[in-house]
Design a protein around this motif. Structure first.
Motif, PDB file in Angstrom:
ATOM      1  N   GLY A 237       0.809  -1.202   0.000  1.00 53.98           N
ATOM      2  CA  GLY A 237       0.000   0.000   0.000  1.00 53.98           C
ATOM      3  C   GLY A 237       0.844   1.254   0.000  1.00 53.98           C
ATOM      4  O   GLY A 237       2.082   1.211   0.084  1.00 53.98           O
ATOM      5  N   PHE A 238       0.164   2.389  -0.076  1.00 53.98           N
ATOM      6  CA  PHE A 238       0.838   3.683  -0.111  1.00 53.98           C
ATOM      7  C   PHE A 238       1.689   3.903   1.130  1.00 53.98           C
ATOM      8  O   PHE A 238       2.816   4.404   1.051  1.00 53.98           O
ATOM      9  N   THR A 239       1.167   3.522   2.302  1.00 55.18           N
ATOM     10  CA  THR A 239       1.906   3.725   3.549  1.00 55.18           C
ATOM     11  C   THR A 239       3.246   3.012   3.519  1.00 55.18           C
ATOM     12  O   THR A 239       4.290   3.588   3.875  1.00 55.18           O
ATOM     13  N   GLU A 240       3.241   1.759   3.070  1.00 56.52           N
ATOM     14  CA  GLU A 240       4.490   0.990   3.008  1.00 56.52           C
ATOM     15  C   GLU A 240       5.438   1.565   1.966  1.00 56.52           C
ATOM     16  O   GLU A 240       6.654   1.618   2.185  1.00 56.52           O
ATOM     17  N   GLU A 241       4.893   2.003   0.832  1.00 59.05           N
ATOM     18  CA  GLU A 241       5.736   2.608  -0.201  1.00 59.05           C
ATOM     19  C   GLU A 241       6.469   3.825   0.348  1.00 59.05           C
ATOM     20  O   GLU A 241       7.673   4.007   0.122  1.00 59.05           O
ATOM     21  N   MET A 242       5.750   4.674   1.068  1.00 57.04           N
ATOM     22  CA  MET A 242       6.371   5.878   1.602  1.00 57.04           C
ATOM     23  C   MET A 242       7.394   5.554   2.685  1.00 57.04           C
ATOM     24  O   MET A 242       8.440   6.202   2.794  1.00 57.04           O
ATOM     25  N   GLN A 243       7.118   4.538   3.494  1.00 51.52           N
ATOM     26  CA  GLN A 243       8.081   4.122   4.514  1.00 51.52           C
ATOM     27  C   GLN A 243       9.383   3.674   3.860  1.00 51.52           C
ATOM     28  O   GLN A 243      10.473   3.993   4.339  1.00 51.52           O
ATOM     29  N   GLU A 244       9.282   2.940   2.758  1.00 50.03           N
ATOM     30  CA  GLU A 244      10.475   2.479   2.052  1.00 50.03           C
ATOM     31  C   GLU A 244      11.278   3.637   1.475  1.00 50.03           C
ATOM     32  O   GLU A 244      12.503   3.545   1.343  1.00 50.03           O
ATOM     33  N   LEU A 245      10.588   4.732   1.139  1.00 49.84           N
ATOM     34  CA  LEU A 245      11.263   5.895   0.566  1.00 49.84           C
ATOM     35  C   LEU A 245      11.682   6.906   1.620  1.00 49.84           C
ATOM     36  O   LEU A 245      12.215   7.964   1.293  1.00 49.84           O
ATOM     37  N   GLY A 246      11.438   6.582   2.894  1.00 47.91           N
ATOM     38  CA  GLY A 246      11.827   7.484   3.970  1.00 47.91           C
ATOM     39  C   GLY A 246      10.949   8.706   4.094  1.00 47.91           C
ATOM     40  O   GLY A 246      11.383   9.756   4.574  1.00 47.91           O
ATOM     41  N   LYS A 247       9.685   8.586   3.676  1.00 40.17           N
ATOM     42  CA  LYS A 247       8.751   9.697   3.743  1.00 40.17           C
ATOM     43  C   LYS A 247       7.609   9.372   4.707  1.00 40.17           C
ATOM     44  O   LYS A 247       7.293   8.200   4.918  1.00 40.17           O
ATOM     45  N   PHE A 248       7.007  10.422   5.237  1.00 37.85           N
ATOM     46  CA  PHE A 248       5.901  10.246   6.176  1.00 37.85           C
ATOM     47  C   PHE A 248       4.583  10.243   5.414  1.00 37.85           C
ATOM     48  O   PHE A 248       4.259  11.198   4.698  1.00 37.85           O
ATOM     49  N   ALA A 249       3.809   9.172   5.553  1.00 32.97           N
ATOM     50  CA  ALA A 249       2.519   9.046   4.877  1.00 32.97           C
ATOM     51  C   ALA A 249       1.400   9.517   5.790  1.00 32.97           C
ATOM     52  O   ALA A 249       1.347   9.152   6.962  1.00 32.97           O
ATOM     53  N   SER A 250       0.517  10.343   5.248  1.00 33.58           N
ATOM     54  CA  SER A 250      -0.643  10.806   6.002  1.00 33.58           C
ATOM     55  C   SER A 250      -1.878  10.713   5.126  1.00 33.58           C
ATOM     56  O   SER A 250      -1.792  10.492   3.915  1.00 33.58           O
ATOM     57  N   THR A 251      -3.038  10.902   5.742  1.00 34.90           N
ATOM     58  CA  THR A 251      -4.307  10.701   5.042  1.00 34.90           C
ATOM     59  C   THR A 251      -5.289  11.815   5.364  1.00 34.90           C
ATOM     60  O   THR A 251      -5.417  12.216   6.523  1.00 34.90           O
ATOM     61  N   THR A 252      -5.956  12.298   4.330  1.00 39.35           N
ATOM     62  CA  THR A 252      -7.118  13.166   4.508  1.00 39.35           C
ATOM     63  C   THR A 252      -8.339  12.386   4.071  1.00 39.35           C
ATOM     64  O   THR A 252      -8.496  12.074   2.880  1.00 39.35           O
ATOM     65  N   LEU A 253      -9.178  12.015   5.028  1.00 45.02           N
ATOM     66  CA  LEU A 253     -10.337  11.174   4.736  1.00 45.02           C
ATOM     67  C   LEU A 253     -11.482  12.041   4.230  1.00 45.02           C
ATOM     68  O   LEU A 253     -11.856  13.037   4.854  1.00 45.02           O
ATOM     69  N   LEU A 254     -12.056  11.637   3.093  1.00 43.04           N
ATOM     70  CA  LEU A 254     -13.174  12.368   2.492  1.00 43.04           C
ATOM     71  C   LEU A 254     -14.495  11.625   2.658  1.00 43.04           C
ATOM     72  O   LEU A 254     -15.524  12.235   2.909  1.00 43.04           O
ATOM     73  N   VAL A 255     -14.455  10.298   2.494  1.00 45.74           N
ATOM     74  CA  VAL A 255     -15.664   9.473   2.608  1.00 45.74           C
ATOM     75  C   VAL A 255     -15.296   8.169   3.291  1.00 45.74           C
ATOM     76  O   VAL A 255     -14.266   7.566   2.984  1.00 45.74           O
ATOM     77  N   CYS A 256     -16.144   7.728   4.221  1.00 44.88           N
ATOM     78  CA  CYS A 256     -15.986   6.419   4.861  1.00 44.88           C
ATOM     79  C   CYS A 256     -17.386   5.936   5.219  1.00 44.88           C
ATOM     80  O   CYS A 256     -17.975   6.387   6.200  1.00 44.88           O
ATOM     81  N   GLU A 257     -17.923   5.018   4.411  1.00 44.42           N
ATOM     82  CA  GLU A 257     -19.302   4.588   4.616  1.00 44.42           C
ATOM     83  C   GLU A 257     -19.530   3.192   4.063  1.00 44.42           C
ATOM     84  O   GLU A 257     -18.828   2.743   3.160  1.00 44.42           O
ATOM     85  N   VAL A 258     -20.519   2.514   4.627  1.00 44.54           N
ATOM     86  CA  VAL A 258     -20.946   1.204   4.121  1.00 44.54           C
ATOM     87  C   VAL A 258     -22.019   1.450   3.068  1.00 44.54           C
ATOM     88  O   VAL A 258     -22.974   2.195   3.300  1.00 44.54           O
ATOM     89  N   VAL A 259     -21.828   0.822   1.896  1.00 48.99           N
ATOM     90  CA  VAL A 259     -22.738   1.076   0.778  1.00 48.99           C
ATOM     91  C   VAL A 259     -23.191  -0.243   0.155  1.00 48.99           C
ATOM     92  O   VAL A 259     -22.566  -1.296   0.344  1.00 48.99           O
ATOM     93  N   MET A 260     -24.283  -0.151  -0.586  1.00 46.95           N
ATOM     94  CA  MET A 260     -24.721  -1.205  -1.500  1.00 46.95           C
ATOM     95  C   MET A 260     -24.712  -0.596  -2.889  1.00 46.95           C
ATOM     96  O   MET A 260     -25.308   0.462  -3.112  1.00 46.95           O
ATOM     97  N   ASP A 261     -24.003  -1.237  -3.812  1.00 48.75           N
ATOM     98  CA  ASP A 261     -23.815  -0.674  -5.141  1.00 48.75           C
ATOM     99  C   ASP A 261     -23.814  -1.822  -6.149  1.00 48.75           C
ATOM    100  O   ASP A 261     -22.979  -2.725  -6.056  1.00 48.75           O
ATOM    101  N   ARG A 262     -24.740  -1.763  -7.102  1.00 42.88           N
ATOM    102  CA  ARG A 262     -24.842  -2.869  -8.056  1.00 42.88           C
ATOM    103  C   ARG A 262     -23.618  -2.993  -8.951  1.00 42.88           C
ATOM    104  O   ARG A 262     -23.242  -4.100  -9.334  1.00 42.88           O
TER     105      ARG A 262
END
Length: 240
Positions: free
Chosen positions: A88-113
């Motif tokens: 994932g992105f977090t591991e990629e950044m750790q390997e490159l010596g960078k700090f990974a952070s997140t800005t969450l925009l949406v987090c929800e349970v959905v039903m989608d056909r």
């Protein structure tokens, strides 16, 4: 400006401005002179200055237009992760010596056909949908849309969208990942991606689409990640 030089005047001006920005002589947030004013000062046509400024905008060195001129922007830090292993992105950044952070925009349970069709689930199946912007050392790098099958990993429903999804799947959900299939294509940034990356106009990006399965072959994750083209370079090691 050297009218006898083989290099076009606009390119000479671009190179000198780029050096001033790179050296920090002209700092982030400063305004470059208006096109007409700089053209008169240098004794060149306004179109020469405009072309130089347009190239700086395309390279994301400056942004915006107005009476105060174009505003200098901080150049995006380039990252060069190595393709070839599921991470994932977090591991990629750790390997490159960078700090990974997140800005969450949406987090929800959905039903989608549409998603149910991708995961080959009934139309009433539930998925955790995450939309977030991932940053490296505070610079937005990717806008990520992800869906997780709650039939396979029900504990993902309680995830807050922070950190590594793969670590969550392994440690909390007990899901052992078996591998993934990923495609990469060139796209222009959408309005939402432009807002996330601070683009004034659509810019080249890399769109990654990935399906991740567990050891039994069940699809557990579908991700669409758009990476900014001015800051993200993927490397691959090729065997002879």
């Amino acid at each position: 400006m050297d009218t006898r030089a083989p290099e076009p005047l606009w390119r000479q001006l671009y190179t000198q401005l780029d050096e001033l920005l790179t050296s920090g002589t002209v700092r982030e947030g400063a305004s470059l002179p208006p096109e007409r004013e700089l053209a008169e000062t240098l004794g060149v046509s306004r179109s020469t200055v405009k072309r130089s400024y347009d190239q700086l905008r395309q390279d994301q060195r400056v942004g915006g237009r107005g009476r105060a001129g174009s505003v200098v922007r901080r150049p995006a830090a380039r990252v060069e992760p190595l393709l070839g292993r599921l991470k994932g992105f977090t591991e990629e950044m750790q390997e490159l010596g960078k700090f990974a952070s997140t800005t969450l925009l949406v987090c929800e349970v959905v039903m989608d056909r549409r998603l149910a069709s991708i995961f080959q689930r009934p139309s009433n199946a539930q998925f955790l949908h995450i939309e977030r912007v991932r940053e490296a050392d505070g610079v937005p790098m990717t806008r990520e849309l992800a869906w997780y099958d709650l039939t396979v990993a029900p504990a993902m429903a309680d995830w807050d969208g922070g950190g590594s999804a793969y670590e969550r799947l392994r440690q909390t959900c007990g899901v052992q990942l078996g591998g993934a299939e990923q495609t990469v294509e060139a796209v222009l940034s959408s309005d939402a991606e432009g807002a996330a990356f601070g683009f004034d106009t659509p810019q080249p990006c890399l769109l990654f689409k990935r399906t991740t399965r567990d050891l039994a072959g069940a699809l557990v994750e579908y991700v669409e990640g758009t990476f900014r083209g001015d800051a993200y370079v993927y490397r691959m090691q090729l065997q002879p």
